[in-house]
Design a protein around this motif. Structure first.
Motif, PDB file in Angstrom:
ATOM      1  N   LYS A   1       6.776   6.058  -3.099  1.00 49.60           N
ATOM      2  CA  LYS A   1       6.067   6.094  -4.390  1.00 49.60           C
ATOM      3  C   LYS A   1       7.001   6.271  -5.580  1.00 49.60           C
ATOM      4  O   LYS A   1       6.541   6.421  -6.709  1.00 49.60           O
TER       5      LYS A   1
ATOM      6  N   THR B   1       4.734  -0.033 -13.119  1.00 48.53           N
ATOM      7  CA  THR B   1       3.592  -0.240 -14.015  1.00 48.53           C
ATOM      8  C   THR B   1       4.056  -0.489 -15.449  1.00 48.53           C
ATOM      9  O   THR B   1       3.553  -1.380 -16.141  1.00 48.53           O
TER      10      THR B   1
ATOM     11  N   GLU C   1       0.826  -1.215   0.000  1.00 46.51           N
ATOM     12  CA  GLU C   1       0.000   0.000   0.000  1.00 46.51           C
ATOM     13  C   GLU C   1       0.857   1.261   0.000  1.00 46.51           C
ATOM     14  O   GLU C   1       0.410   2.340  -0.431  1.00 46.51           O
TER      15      GLU C   1
ATOM     16  N   GLY D   1      -5.017   3.013  -8.419  1.00 45.57           N
ATOM     17  CA  GLY D   1      -3.647   2.686  -8.811  1.00 45.57           C
ATOM     18  C   GLY D   1      -3.260   1.285  -8.396  1.00 45.57           C
ATOM     19  O   GLY D   1      -2.539   0.592  -9.118  1.00 45.57           O
ATOM     20  N   LEU D   2      -3.738   0.843  -7.235  1.00 47.18           N
ATOM     21  CA  LEU D   2      -3.454  -0.507  -6.759  1.00 47.18           C
ATOM     22  C   LEU D   2      -4.012  -1.555  -7.721  1.00 47.18           C
ATOM     23  O   LEU D   2      -3.369  -2.567  -8.007  1.00 47.18           O
TER      24      LEU D   2
ATOM     25  N   LYS E   1       6.621   3.712  -8.550  1.00 50.74           N
ATOM     26  CA  LYS E   1       5.248   3.429  -8.978  1.00 50.74           C
ATOM     27  C   LYS E   1       5.115   3.416 -10.507  1.00 50.74           C
ATOM     28  O   LYS E   1       4.611   2.451 -11.090  1.00 50.74           O
TER      29      LYS E   1
ATOM     30  N   ALA F   1      -4.094   3.191   0.741  1.00 48.80           N
ATOM     31  CA  ALA F   1      -3.623   3.332  -0.640  1.00 48.80           C
ATOM     32  C   ALA F   1      -4.708   3.900  -1.544  1.00 48.80           C
ATOM     33  O   ALA F   1      -5.901   3.867  -1.228  1.00 48.80           O
ATOM     34  N   GLU F   2      -4.261   4.428  -2.664  1.00 46.58           N
ATOM     35  CA  GLU F   2      -5.174   4.841  -3.722  1.00 46.58           C
ATOM     36  C   GLU F   2      -5.593   3.571  -4.478  1.00 46.58           C
ATOM     37  O   GLU F   2      -4.790   2.961  -5.181  1.00 46.58           O
TER      38      GLU F   2
ATOM     39  N   LYS G   1      -2.236   7.515  -0.406  1.00 48.92           N
ATOM     40  CA  LYS G   1      -3.034   8.716  -0.683  1.00 48.92           C
ATOM     41  C   LYS G   1      -2.280   9.958  -0.192  1.00 48.92           C
ATOM     42  O   LYS G   1      -2.204  10.970  -0.880  1.00 48.92           O
TER      43      LYS G   1
ATOM     44  N   ASN H   1       3.393   2.030  -1.859  1.00 54.12           N
ATOM     45  CA  ASN H   1       3.667   2.519  -3.219  1.00 54.12           C
ATOM     46  C   ASN H   1       2.535   3.373  -3.773  1.00 54.12           C
ATOM     47  O   ASN H   1       2.728   4.083  -4.768  1.00 54.12           O
ATOM     48  N   PHE H   2       1.359   3.299  -3.140  1.00 51.58           N
ATOM     49  CA  PHE H   2       0.180   4.003  -3.658  1.00 51.58           C
ATOM     50  C   PHE H   2      -0.492   4.827  -2.545  1.00 51.58           C
ATOM     51  O   PHE H   2      -1.706   4.956  -2.502  1.00 51.58           O
TER      52      PHE H   2
END
Length: 780
Positions: free
Chosen positions: A587, A594, A570, A622-623, A590, A618-619, A575, A572-573
């Motif tokens: 982050k 991807t 979480e 994006g997850l 990230k 996390a967002e 909020k 890495n993403f």
């Protein structure tokens, strides 16, 4: 088992396979949505039968000695495993859940939960054993450089460890915790029975070496004896084709290039009459094209108006029916089954009692290979002869070869990735990752050690409109299907639906890291650690993250199979990054992560596995873009807790007696994770307590005090996790995406939608405490 027993098992397996192939065709027909339950039942039944067939083929392939049969068995084994993964994907799409309830199907088919266990082919580790051993030696050598020790210190440490181990064993035998020499003799009889399996594997190696030598000898013999005749025969056939085409069309034909099959395509597909018809059709098509160009402009506007209506009609049809997607594995399974029927079914075993190779079958296979090799040589000669004929007869110079027309559509294949380390060897990159701590040695953990029981009332809970939570048994099966089977074999990975990443979501102590280690152990995979806490201070700078991700994925692809693990995924993403985590900049990988995942294609046995206990930080959108499968790991239910207590106590060397009420322990430990249970057992079963077991047996109340010191997973915490990976996942994945993307993301995360929308079937909220924590634990 004898060779005849394995042969009979193979014959009965093909009888089952024929029945399953007959059931495949009706599944391709569309089914109305109102018959969804019967459709799911048929899929589940087929899935269970293929699992049983996979188990049979794995047993036969592991012990069959005859090398030619083993090659056919290997193809069938991989194809059946691929079909199992395809059916699992179909079950998820049909049931809208990652864990479909199969207890009713098991009961109807008179099967047990053991038949639902996903068999992991034994050849995964047997074929990787040499590579794993060599990799372990290289890893140990690199690590020894980092921590230099004198040889004298190492030798003293070895001797001391050996003495300590011997003293420990003597003490355990004295207190009765290890078997006595008499019991060891009894156990040696059992191990001797397993020894025959190893003997058969040694025979497999011997027969394989003989077969390899025979293949080379047969190839050379056929090329020497039959090769010249094949060559002259091909030349005569091609010359005759030249003459017939010239007589019919007045010109010599174009010679097919190597990419289209060369002269093989001439005799397989075309005759001189067909060539003449093709030439006439080309002239007519050229005239039609000129007329069509003038009429295209008026037709385009009409087509645009019709497309909207057609798409709406198609959407309605798709929503109204259920249908299985075409399979990649079924054609190959059918081909393997046909080969068995034509070659091996009626062959008497008395012909090869010593399980040697069949020389006639070998010569037939090699004859085809020799023919292809000679055909390539003949094509080069005949192309030159055709040029000479055109110059002499038609006085025509060589015609330029026309490039094949590119069909309009989407570009296929992997995007070209810029290599940031073109002049670096794999060995140097491997050593760099080990030194930086991004590549580590994985602990040896078997997947079967992740114990848990089957959910027996799944269908009953579904009928009562209560969504059954996945049991530990279900979690183990999903990890075996999504990770182990795909990483274990390149052929299975290429055939199965592509899954690049999975995310394990659950409270602390549920065994997420243990499952990651088990995947590496079962497949012999490398373990890369890209956890945010492990990246602090490594590869700094603006381009450092890009270089780090590039090196990790490059080495992972070159030394596959590989597992890339991200703990606390979480982060890495985030909020909003907390103050304590701003220094590590979680982050920063990230975007590069991807991009690197998108470049993985079927055949790249590289999987990203993330673990998290706080996905709400996390967002979610994006997850979900990074992780294609999200597996929720709830608190263990009563059946799993019972098995956990029993197995963990036995693993400590204690046999539970009638004084120990394991059922009571399973009831009062509701809300506690496997990690909590293990911690309580380790605290109670100390060495001093071991010595007292003969006089004072274990009782359940001894564990209550240790459990009371631990904080359980409250029901509110689990509900928060379910809501986070529930509706939020679906809404985030669906917003702003097209229909195709919604259908692609939906089945992957659909378990979360149902989890967030339904009630949990376990536990009742306490009216006194307001939580699901046991009263005795709260008072303590």
């Amino acid at each position: 088992m004898s060779e005849g027993a394995y042969q009979r098992l193979w014959e009965s397996s093909h009888v089952i396979l024929q029945e399953l192939l007959d059931q495949e065709q009706p599944l391709l027909e569309p089914v109305p949505y109102r018959e969804r339950q019967s459709f799911q039942y048929r899929l589940a039944s087929l899935y269970l039968h293929y699992l049983g067939l996979l188990r049979r083929f794995d047993t036969i392939y592991d012990q069959m000695v005859q090398p030619q049969k083993r090659r056919l068995l290997r193809r069938l084994l991989d194809c059946v495993a691929g079909r199992v993964l395809e059916l699992k994907d179909e079950l998820v799409r049909a049931d809208l859940c990652e864990n479909p309830c199969l207890d009713r199907v098991l009961q109807d088919l008179k099967l047990t939960p053991a038949d639902l266990e996903v068999p992991i082919p034994k050849y995964f580790l047997l074929e990787q054993s040499t590579a794993v051993r060599e990799r372990g030696l290289i890893l140990a050598k690199i690590l020894s450089r980092l921590e230099p020790e004198s040889s004298q210190k190492v030798w003293k440490g070895y001797l001391q460890r050996k003495r300590t181990q011997q003293d420990r064993r003597t003490e355990m035998e004295f207190i009765g915790m290890l078997p006595s020499p008499n019991q060891v003799e009894h156990l040696s009889i059992i191990s001797q029975a397993c020894l025959w399996e190893d003997v058969r594997r040694l025979r497999q190696v011997e027969k394989e070496e003989e077969f390899q030598a025979a293949m080379v000898k047969a190839h050379d013999s056929l090329a020497e004896t039959e090769g010249p005749d094949m060559k002259e025969k091909m030349k005569e056939q091609i010359r005759q084709w030249f003459i017939e085409c010239h007589d019919l069309t007045g010109r010599f034909p174009d010679y097919p290039d190597a990419s289209s099959g060369g002269s093989y395509s001439i005799f397989a597909d075309k005759t001189p009459e067909q060539v003449r018809m093709e030439l006439e059709m080309q002239v007519q098509e050229n005239k039609k094209k000129e007329q069509e160009k003038s009429n295209e402009k008026g037709k385009d506007e009409k087509k645009k108006n019709k497309k909207g209506k057609e798409e709406k009609a198609k959407k309605g049809e798709v929503d109204a029916v259920l249908q299985v997607l075409p399979s990649k594995c079924i054609p190959m399974i059918s081909a393997g089954h046909e080969e068995y029927l034509n070659t091996w079914k009626n062959q008497c075993e008395s012909i090869q009692p010593s399980q040697n190779y069949d020389s006639e079958t070998l010569r037939e296979e090699k004859r085809k290979e020799v023919e292809l090799e000679i055909r390539i040589q003949v094509d080069e000669l005949m192309r030159q002869e055709l040029r000479n004929l055109r110059l002499v007869v038609d006085k025509e110079e060589e015609r330029p070869l026309r490039a094949p027309k590119k069909t309009p559509g989407k570009k296929t294949g992997r995007k070209k990735e810029k290599d940031l380390t073109p002049n670096r060897s794999v060995e140097s990159l491997y050593e760099e990752l080990v030194i930086s701590g991004l590549l580590r040695k994985s602990e040896s953990v078997a997947l079967k050690d992740y114990v848990g029981d089957f959910l027996y009332l799944g269908s009953a809970l579904s009928l009562a409109k209560k969504l059954p939570m996945p049991s530990l048994f279900d979690i183990r099966q999903n990890v075996a299907l999504y990770a182990v089977l795909r990483l274990g074999s390149p052929d299975i990975h290429a055939m199965a639906p592509l899954i690049r990443s999975i995310l394990l979501v659950g409270p602390c102590g549920m065994g997420k890291k243990m499952l990651v280690k088990a995947v590496c152990t079962e497949t012999g995979a490398n373990l890369f650690d890209l956890s945010p806490g492990n990246l602090l201070g490594k590869y700094p700078g603006r381009n450092g993250a890009q270089m780090m991700v590039h090196i990790v994925f490059k080495v992972a692809r070159l030394l596959q199979p590989s597992v890339i693990w991200i703990g606390n995924a979480e982060k890495n993403f985030y909020k909003k990054i907390p103050k304590e985590d701003r220094e590590m900049d979680p982050k920063r990988i990230k975007k590069d992560l991807t991009k690197a995942l998108r470049l993985l294609t079927p055949g790249d046995r590289v999987m990203l596995i993330g673990t998290t206990s706080q996905p709400q930080l996390a967002e979610i959108r994006g997850l979900c873009r990074v992780y294609e499968r999200i597996l929720f790991m709830p608190r263990p239910d009563y059946a799993s807790r019972y098995v956990l207590w029993k197995r963990m106590i036995e693993a400590r060397g204690v046999q539970p007696t009638q004084h120990l009420d394991i059922s009571a322990l399973a009831k009062v430990s509701d809300g506690y994770t496997p990690g909590h249970i293990l911690q309580a057992i380790q605290s109670v079963l100390s060495e001093r307590r071991f010595l007292q077991l003969s006089k004072r047996p274990l009782v359940a109340c001894e564990f209550l005090g240790q459990l009371a010191k631990l904080d359980p997973v409250y029901r509110e915490e689990e509900e928060s996790l379910k809501k986070t990976i529930g509706g939020n996942v679906w809404s985030s994945a669906g917003k702003g995406a097209g229909n195709h993307q919604e259908m692609h993301l939906g089945p992957s995360h659909l378990i979360s939608l149902r989890v967030g929308a339904c009630k949990d079937h376990r536990g009742i909220r306490s009216p006194l405490t307001g939580t699901s924590r046991p009263h005795w634990a709260r008072r303590a």
